[in-house]
Design a protein around this motif. Structure first.
Motif, PDB file in Angstrom:
ATOM      1  N   ASP A  35       0.825  -1.218   0.000  1.00  0.00           N
ATOM      2  CA  ASP A  35       0.000   0.000   0.000  1.00  0.00           C
ATOM      3  C   ASP A  35       0.855   1.262   0.000  1.00  0.00           C
ATOM      4  O   ASP A  35       0.578   2.225   0.697  1.00  0.00           O
ATOM      5  CB  ASP A  35      -0.956   0.014   1.198  1.00  0.00           C
TER       6      ASP A  35
ATOM      7  N   GLU B 246      -6.254 -13.121  -2.720  1.00  0.00           N
ATOM      8  CA  GLU B 246      -6.822 -12.096  -3.596  1.00  0.00           C
ATOM      9  C   GLU B 246      -5.850 -10.934  -3.721  1.00  0.00           C
ATOM     10  O   GLU B 246      -5.396 -10.400  -2.721  1.00  0.00           O
ATOM     11  CB  GLU B 246      -8.155 -11.590  -3.051  1.00  0.00           C
ATOM     12  N   VAL B 247      -5.532 -10.563  -4.953  1.00  0.00           N
ATOM     13  CA  VAL B 247      -4.612  -9.467  -5.225  1.00  0.00           C
ATOM     14  C   VAL B 247      -5.308  -8.515  -6.187  1.00  0.00           C
ATOM     15  O   VAL B 247      -5.772  -8.930  -7.245  1.00  0.00           O
ATOM     16  CB  VAL B 247      -3.294  -9.985  -5.850  1.00  0.00           C
ATOM     17  N   ASP B 248      -5.395  -7.243  -5.814  1.00  0.00           N
ATOM     18  CA  ASP B 248      -6.018  -6.255  -6.689  1.00  0.00           C
ATOM     19  C   ASP B 248      -5.130  -5.958  -7.888  1.00  0.00           C
ATOM     20  O   ASP B 248      -5.588  -5.939  -9.017  1.00  0.00           O
ATOM     21  CB  ASP B 248      -6.307  -4.954  -5.936  1.00  0.00           C
ATOM     22  N   TYR B 249      -3.858  -5.681  -7.636  1.00  0.00           N
ATOM     23  CA  TYR B 249      -2.912  -5.417  -8.717  1.00  0.00           C
ATOM     24  C   TYR B 249      -1.499  -5.475  -8.165  1.00  0.00           C
ATOM     25  O   TYR B 249      -1.277  -5.429  -6.974  1.00  0.00           O
ATOM     26  CB  TYR B 249      -3.170  -4.068  -9.390  1.00  0.00           C
TER      27      TYR B 249
ATOM     28  N   ARG C 146       2.200  -3.557  -8.983  1.00  0.00           N
ATOM     29  CA  ARG C 146       2.863  -2.472  -9.701  1.00  0.00           C
ATOM     30  C   ARG C 146       4.354  -2.747  -9.690  1.00  0.00           C
ATOM     31  O   ARG C 146       4.951  -2.959  -8.649  1.00  0.00           O
ATOM     32  CB  ARG C 146       2.564  -1.139  -9.034  1.00  0.00           C
TER      33      ARG C 146
END
Length: 70
Positions: free
Chosen positions: A11, A52-55, A57
């Motif tokens: 984050d 679960e992984v949103d994205y 980078r």
């Protein structure tokens, strides 16, 4: 990462830095794994287990190899 150093962010906050001779300078793969092992002992892990992984980078320094090449 760069030779001898790898930084890990969660984050946007630096979570961990590794400064060691074993951090490679060549290209590496990103592997996502929740690392859950089923055992016969009293286990509190709920099944099915989900990661679960949103994205993700990935940043690239200008002086490094282009990571987008196959």
């Amino acid at each position: 990462w760069r030779e001898g150093r790898a930084d890990f962010y969660i984050d946007g906050q630096l979570n961990r830095s590794v400064n060691a001779d074993y951090v490679p300078s060549e290209a590496m793969y990103i592997v996502l794994n929740n690392g859950v092992e089923a055992t016969d002992e009293a286990d509190t892990t709920r099944w099915p287990n989900v990661l679960e992984v949103d994205y993700i980078r990935l940043y690239e320094n200008e002086d490094t190899v282009d990571l987008r090449t196959p």
